[in-house]
Every structure is written in structure tokens, then in C-alpha cells.
Scaffold this motif. Structure first.
Motif, PDB file in Angstrom:
ATOM      1  N   TYR A  92       0.843  -1.189   0.000  1.00 26.12           N
ATOM      2  CA  TYR A  92       0.000   0.000   0.000  1.00 26.12           C
ATOM      3  C   TYR A  92       0.884   1.246   0.000  1.00 26.12           C
ATOM      4  N   VAL A  93       1.133   1.779  -1.188  1.00 27.47           N
ATOM      5  CA  VAL A  93       1.890   3.023  -1.353  1.00 27.47           C
ATOM      6  C   VAL A  93       0.892   4.128  -1.660  1.00 27.47           C
ATOM      7  N   THR A  94       0.932   5.205  -0.892  1.00 26.62           N
ATOM      8  CA  THR A  94      -0.099   6.228  -0.999  1.00 26.62           C
ATOM      9  C   THR A  94       0.453   7.573  -0.555  1.00 26.62           C
ATOM     10  N   VAL A  95      -0.449   8.499  -0.289  1.00 25.52           N
ATOM     11  CA  VAL A  95      -0.107   9.797   0.276  1.00 25.52           C
ATOM     12  C   VAL A  95      -0.728   9.868   1.664  1.00 25.52           C
ATOM     13  N   ASP A  96       0.087  10.194   2.660  1.00 22.78           N
ATOM     14  CA  ASP A  96      -0.396  10.264   4.033  1.00 22.78           C
ATOM     15  C   ASP A  96      -1.548  11.254   4.123  1.00 22.78           C
ATOM     16  N   ASN A  97      -2.672  10.797   4.675  1.00 24.69           N
ATOM     17  CA  ASN A  97      -3.863  11.640   4.656  1.00 24.69           C
ATOM     18  C   ASN A  97      -3.820  12.753   5.701  1.00 24.69           C
ATOM     19  N   ARG A  98      -2.899  12.704   6.630  1.00 25.75           N
ATOM     20  CA  ARG A  98      -2.799  13.777   7.608  1.00 25.75           C
ATOM     21  C   ARG A  98      -1.717  14.785   7.226  1.00 25.75           C
ATOM     22  N   ASN A 125       4.263   4.737   2.754  1.00 27.87           N
ATOM     23  CA  ASN A 125       4.134   3.309   2.487  1.00 27.87           C
ATOM     24  C   ASN A 125       3.533   2.669   3.735  1.00 27.87           C
ATOM     25  N   PHE A 126       2.297   2.209   3.621  1.00 20.82           N
ATOM     26  CA  PHE A 126       1.584   1.665   4.773  1.00 20.82           C
ATOM     27  C   PHE A 126       1.635   0.136   4.817  1.00 20.82           C
ATOM     28  N   ALA A 127       2.513  -0.491   4.045  1.00 21.82           N
ATOM     29  CA  ALA A 127       2.660  -1.945   4.113  1.00 21.82           C
ATOM     30  C   ALA A 127       3.020  -2.343   5.537  1.00 21.82           C
TER      31      ALA A 127
END
Length: 744
Positions: free
Chosen positions: A610-616, A622-624
Motif C-alpha cells: 500500500y503506497v499512498t499519500v499520508d492523509n494527515r 508506504n503503509f505496508a
């Protein structure tokens, strides 16, 4: 965690008595002294689209009979989730919408373009909008919770499982029931049903009618200290009514038609609490100098918060025994409206507010099934088709006044549009019982397949307006994405003895792709799961003990993750995730009078890719390895009741306790979006007169007055000066009351 699960499974299998509880098939089971009588009380379910004893269904399923709902303090979904393993329920962070999580699978996307991965149905009618969930379970025959993907018989979007509410139907008994409840927070509830045989001559068409009504209200659980004239003071109050009418036509012993109509209204907003006190001081902006009250039940909201949700459902269910084959047809139409406003900053300052969120929906569905009905045959089969069409119009407007924004610059964010979903499916399931062949092996082989096609036609827009800079961004689109998928199941069930069954299965599921209305690009891909499960169901000690357990592993591809970040909302398709778990449920009759039940869930649920943009923070992330949202690693429910027989009736004290591990509400898994481990205890005392006509029940729910976060979402970055401040909703506080009921 996998090692812990394996150890737990082995320990459980080796020491059944040590589990000392259960809740699974909430059917009373027999004590040695009354095995015949109590065995007859087993819950009959229709989880596989045919009537079966729940202990003979090779699925991880919890079935709670309607008579048990009040006894176990199950009022609605919030309390149901504390009685069923791996189930969690939370209110939406702007109020009104609901999030159901089952075995780690859930979605915060309650917008018009979103679908829940846990299917919800009432009397076989699939409900697409989570706002349709009934907060008051009443006049219900049973509730079935099927865990794991139901990719064949239920199909559409049931990758996490299915929650089925089955109401009581009209019959040939003239009678009725009414009760009234009063409690703290000025709670008042009146419920009742009446059953009326209209035409009973067996030589002609028989007609039976049933009408059910509920009116429930209580004052706000949240105290709003704002003295502004615009402020409202009913956060987490209740103002609900339900009216349901049913007509059952029995044209012959083989043909009957059930017509049902219901309407409901919910007029109180969910209370939200912005956690200003958790934000760094530099990000509190205009709140500095004011007094922040950390009490989750206290706020000071100046902008009016309103909620108005109405819904109606109409259905016709035809059952026709054609001789060897039963034809079932379910035709249904539902419609609903929803309007709400919300104070986004939880202060008397008008920093930002939700000006409106509206949703109007119309849904039509048609299901037709043919099923074999010769239970003596080795081969049982079901074939069917399903059609679904939904039209939803949505409008949304969020206003930031600029009071807490850099340079005092505010904005108006407006989006909405129309989305039409069309889905159809064809399905079949075969069950071949070798015990009914010359082989005489007590093994049933199950094979199921379902083909689903989905299409969504979206016409929507986004308008982002900054008045101080004379800037307006307007986008619109007209798209028509479509998807299709073949799902199914292969299962084995070995009936080792009449009271002990072992089962194993491989099942797949599919959650349709969709569109986040008014967001760009907005289109996201389907989510698919493959689940491997094994378990057993048993009735022990001459019927005094019911004990069921299962272990499972689910692989998830392209998981749909709803992200509410500091600049807006989006849907991520996380690459891969998995859930591995163990569940156990049991019911013990230690004596004829003492009943103990319990349910255990152990779960590891994590993102693998799960590679994304931190929502905060708005930075790449990377939330792996992070845990899935709304998913505690363990839950344990324990309940006990003791029926005391006296000359003036039966007195039954009851206690229910629920323990949950910690959980996260956002994929970032930070301390801000975490609910720590908690426990809730409910107490009850019921008296029933010797003639079973009168009932008086006293209850105390959440006896410890625990403040438990139900959900969390981030508000816009301007409210927190670039820091996403958490916006919480909470489970109910301590409540108590007395209910008096009478049959007539």
C-alpha cells in the motif's frame, strides 16, 4: 500473530471446556435433563436460501433468534457487534451514514457511488444504502450474520459477509404485543405488533395480516454549551419511527405470496467531536485562548447540526412448490431521502461548516430462484438470477469561512451529481451428499458459481471557489465504467456424527468498482478476495453444549480504501492485504436454569502492499505492514443468565461483557486515530408472569460509562492550519431504563 492463532486453535481443540462459553448459534441447546425439548429450540436459518438447522450449515454463521435480542440487550447494530465475533459497527464522521466491518473488510465510502463490502438485507431484499439500517430490531424472527465472502448465493458486494434481518411474518394466530420503555436521557420507546387472520378457510385463499410499529426517542448524549441562537442541542439524540405492514396470501398449500411495505424516519444527528486538544499548539489557530473541553460528550458548536432521513421499502415475495422444485421470486423497490448539516469545527466560532449533504435514492431489485426440494435426494441444487438498479442524486457543500486560514482566505467546496448503478448476475450451487448414495460416506461436496456484471453511469461536478482571489475551479464529467467477475465456492462438509460436523471451503468474492461522486478522477477498481476456511460445528453433552469454531485466511487484491484527508476525499486501491483469523462460539446450559454464552475472535489484518499519500501530512507514505482499519486483534464476549422460577413468575438476571483490543480508524495507524483496548458491561433483570403474558425488564448498558470511539475522520487542512484534526463519533454512554410489555 500466525503462531498465536495456531496455538489458540490447538489449545481450543484440546480443551473445549476451558473456553467456557459461546454465542454462536444463539439457539438454546439442551441440558441432559431436557435434551429433547431444548433441541427443538435450534434456530432454523435460510443462509443457503433453504430452511436448515444452523448447526447443519457448513458456514461460519451466527444466528440470533428474535426472542434473544432483548434478553441479550441487542437493540441495534451497535450492540449486535458486541455479540458476534469479527463484526464491528460505527457511525459516520459527519453523521447519518453507517460503516459495517466484518473480518477486517469495511468501507467509509458511504457516498452515492460507494458500496459496502458487507451486504445488508431485510427479508431477502438487498439494501445498497447504509442509511437504511434500522436502529431498532423489533418483531424480528432472527438475525443471521454470515462471515466470509458469499460470492455465490448472495454475490453482490458480499466480500466480507452478509447480515440478514428476517422479520416475523403473518400467521393464523390472532394476537398482538405492546411494550413501553422509559430511561435516562428522557428515553421513551413504544413498540407493538398485531397479527390478524383475515380469511382462514382452508378451502379458499387464506389471508393473514401483520402490522408493526416503533417510536423511539431520547435526549442528546452530547451536551452543546454554545449559547448562540443558531446552535442546536440534539447530538446523538434519537427521534425515530418505523411502521411495517405485511399481507400473506396462501393461495394453496403450495403457493403463497407475501406483500410487505415499511416506512421509517430518523431525525436526530450523530454527535461529532473535533479533537482540538490533540493537535500541536501551533495548529490550533483561532482556538487558542478559548477553553477546550476534552470530555467527548461535551462540545460548543455554533452552526446548526441537523439530520433528516426517510426511507420506504415495498416488496413482494412469491414461493411456489412446483413438485420437486420450489420457485422463489423477490421483487422490491426502496426509496430514501437524506439531508444533513454539520458544524465542522466544534466551536462557537464559524470556522467551517457543512452547509448541506443531500442524497435521494431509488432502488429496484428482482431475484428469481429455482431450488430442488427433495431432501432425500443426494443432489440438491439452486439456480437463479438477480437484477439491481439504483439511481442516486447527491449534493454536498462545505464552507470554510477563512477565520482560521492563512491570510483569512476561505473557500466554498461544492460537488454532487447523479449516479445510476445497474447490476445483474446468474448463479448456481450444487450440494452432493455421498451419504445418500450407495457409497454411504457422510461427506457433502459443494460447488457454487456466480457471474456478475456491474455498470455505473455517472454525471457529476466539482466546484471549488475562493472568493477573495476571484478563483473558481469547475469540473464535470460523464462516464460509464463497467466491470464483470466470476466468483464461486468449493466446499466439503463431513458429518462425522449426527452432532459433529467438520467443514472446509475456498470461496471468492468481488466488490464492484465505483466512482467517488464529485471527485476527480474519482473512478476506482473492483476489490477481489479469496478466502480459505476450515471449522467444525458440534453439539455435546446430550445437547447441553453447542460449540463451533473456524480458522480462516483471506487474500485481498486492490482493496478499496476510503481516504478522507486534509484536502478532500479519494479512494485508493491498495495493492494487497490479508486477514488471518480464528473464531469460536458456544452456548452452555450448566443447569436447566443457567445459560452461559461466549464468542472469541483473534485476527491479524494487515496491508501487504500500500503506497499512498499520508492523509494527515500530505506526504508520500508506504503503509505496508499497517493494520486494516476498524479491526481489533481480539474480541471476547461473555454472557450469562439464570432463570429463577417462583410462584409469581420467572425472574432472570443477566450479565453481558465485551472486551476488545485496540484498533485504528485510519491506515496511517497513529496514536491520533487509535481507540485503545476497552470493555463494556451490560446488566439486565427480567420478570415474566406465570402465564407468559406480562414482562418487566430493567437494563443497564455500558455500566462503566466507557467513552468508546466509533469512528474517526479528518477535517480540512485550513481548520488545523495544515494539520488534519481528528473528528470522532462515539458509542452510547451509560444508559438505563425499564421496559413493560404485554401479549394480548
Amino acid at each position: 500473530m500466525l503462531n498465536r492463532l495456531s496455538v489458540a486453535l490447538l489449545a481450543h481443540a484440546a480443551g473445549v471446556a476451558l473456553l467456557n462459553a459461546a454465542v454462536a448459534q444463539d439457539a438454546p441447546v439442551a441440558s441432559p435433563e431436557a435434551s429433547v425439548e431444548r433441541a427443538d429450540e435450534s434456530v432454523i436459518v435460510t443462509a443457503q436460501r433453504r430452511k436448515e438447522n444452523v448447526q447443519k450449515v457448513p458456514l461460519a454463521i451466527s444466528a440470533i433468534g428474535g426472542d434473544r435480542l432483548d434478553e441479550q440487550a441487542i437493540v441495534g447494530f451497535e450492540s449486535l457487534s458486541a455479540r458476534v465475533p469479527s463484526l464491528r459497527f460505527g457511525s459516520g464522521v459527519t453523521g447519518g451514514e453507517h460503516v459495517i466491518t466484518l473480518r477486517g473488510l469495511s468501507s467509509q465510502n458511504t457516498t452515492s457511488g460507494g458500496d459496502s463490502p458487507v451486504a445488508y438485507s431485510v427479508d431477502g431484499v438487498y439494501m445498497a444504502r447504509s442509511t437504511a439500517i434500522d436502529p431498532e430490531f423489533f418483531d424480528v424472527s432472527r438475525i443471521e450474520v454470515l462471515r466470509g465472502p458469499q460470492g455465490t448465493l448472495y454475490g453482490r458486494n458480499s466480500i466480507g459477509g452478509s447480515v440478514n434481518v428476517i422479520t416475523n411474518k403473518p400467521d393464523d394466530e390472532l394476537g398482538g404485543y405492546i411494550d413501553a420503555m422509559i430511561g435516562n436521557y428522557d428515553a421513551r420507546t413504544i413498540r407493538g405488533w398485531a397479527n390478524l387472520p383475515i380469511a382462514t378457510d382452508e378451502s379458499g385463499v387464506q389471508v393473514f395480516a401483520r402490522i408493526t410499529g416503533v417510536y423511539a426517542e431520547h435526549d442528546a448524549y452530547q451536551k452543546n454549551s454554545s449559547t448562540l441562537a443558531s446552535a442546536t442541542h440534539d447530538g446523538d439524540a434519537q427521534d425515530f419511527y418505523l411502521l411495517r405492514g405485511q399481507l400473506l396470501f396462501k393461495f394453496s398449500p403450495d403457493v403463497d405470496l407475501l406483500l410487505s411495505a415499511s416506512t421509517s424516519s430518523n431525525g436526530a444527528p450523530t454527535a461529532t467531536k473535533l479533537a482540538w486538544g490533540t493537535a500541536p499548539a501551533v495548529n490550533r489557530g483561532r482556538f487558542i485562548g478559548q477553553v477546550y473541553d476534552p470530555d467527548p460528550r461535551h462540545t460548543s458548536a455554533g452552526y446548526p447540526e441537523t439530520f433528516d432521513q426517510d426511507g420506504s421499502t415495498y416488496s413482494a415475495t412469491l414461493d411456489w412448490d412446483m413438485g420437486g422444485v420450489t420457485l422463489t421470486s423477490i421483487t422490491a423497490y426502496t426509496e430514501g431521502t437524506w439531508f444533513q448539516t454539520n458544524d465542522a469545527d466544534s466551536t462557537s466560532l464559524d470556522i467551517a461548516h457543512l452547509n448541506y449533504w443531500t442524497m435521494d435514492s431509488q432502488q429496484f431489485s428482482q431475484e428469481i430462484r429455482l431450488a430442488s426440494n427433495d431432501d432425500s435426494a443426494a443432489l440438491r441444487w439452486i439456480v437463479g438470477g438477480f437484477y439491481f438498479n439504483e439511481k442516486v442524486n447527491q449534493g454536498f457543500e462545505f464552507v470554510d469561512t477563512g477565520l482560521n486560514a492563512p491570510f483569512g482566505t476561505g473557500f466554498v467546496f461544492t460537488n454532487g451529481g447523479d449516479i445510476e448503478t445497474t447490476s445483474w448476475a446468474a448463479f448456481a450451487q450444487l450440494d452432493y451428499d455421498l451419504a445418500k448414495t450407495s457409497a454411504e460416506i457422510p461427506l457433502t461436496i459443494t460447488l457454487g458459481l456466480r457471474y456478475t456484471a456491474d455498470e455505473k453511469h455517472v454525471v457529476d461536478f466539482l466546484n471549488y471557489h475562493i472568493p477573495d482571489f476571484a478563483f473558481t475551479l469547475f469540473q464535470s464529467k460523464n462516464v460509464e465504467p463497467s466491470w464483470n467477475k466470476l466468483t464461486g465456492k468449493f466446499g466439503l462438509a463431513y458429518q462425522a456424527t449426527p452432532d459433529f460436523m467438520i467443514y472446509a471451503s475456498v470461496a471468492t468474492g468481488y466488490l464492484a468498482g465505483g466512482e467517488l461522486v464529485g471527485n476527480f478522477p474519482g473512478i476506482y477498481d473492483p476489490e477481489t478476495v479469496t478466502s480459505y476456511e476450515g471449522g467444525f460445528k458440534s453439539t455435546l453433552a446430550n445437547g447441553a453444549v453447542t460449540l463451533n469454531a473456524s480458522i480462516y485466511h483471506t487474500d485481498i487484491e486492490d482493496m478499496q480504501v476510503f481516504v478522507q484527508d486534509i484536502t478532500g476525499s479519494r479512494i485508493d486501491n491498495a495493492g494487497k492485504a490479508h486477514v488471518t483469523g480464528f473464531e469460536a462460539e458456544a452456548v452452555f446450559y450448566l443447569t436447566d436454569a443457567l445459560r452461559v454464552n461466549a464468542g472469541l475472535s483473534l485476527m491479524e489484518a494487515k496491508y501487504d502492499e500500500y503506497v499512498t499519500v499520508d492523509n494527515r501530512l500530505g506526504v508520500p507514505a508506504n503503509f505496508a505492514g499497517h493494520r486494516l482499519v476498524q479491526t481489533p486483534e481480539y474480541t471476547f464476549a461473555l454472557g450469562a443468565e439464570y432463570a429463577i422460577e417462583t410462584s409469581f413468575g420467572t425472574v432472570t438476571p443477566r450479565v453481558d461483557a465485551f472486551w476488545s483490543g485496540d484498533l485504528y480508524f485510519l491506515s496511517a495507524n497513529t496514536s491520533y486515530d487509535r481507540q485503545k483496548a476497552y470493555s463494556i458491561i451490560d446488566l439486565g433483570l427480567t420478570w415474566t408472569d406465570p402465564g407468559d403474558r406480562w414482562t418487566v425488564a430493567a437494563f443497564l448498558r455500558n455500566a462503566g460509562d466507557a467513552d468508546v470511539i466509533a469512528n474517526d475522520g479528518l477535517q480540512s487542512n485550513t481548520i488545523g492550519l495544515g494539520f488534519g484534526i481528528d473528528n470522532y463519533t462515539y458509542l452510547p454512554p451509560r444508559t438505563f431504563g425499564v421496559r413493560i410489555g404485554a401479549h394480548f
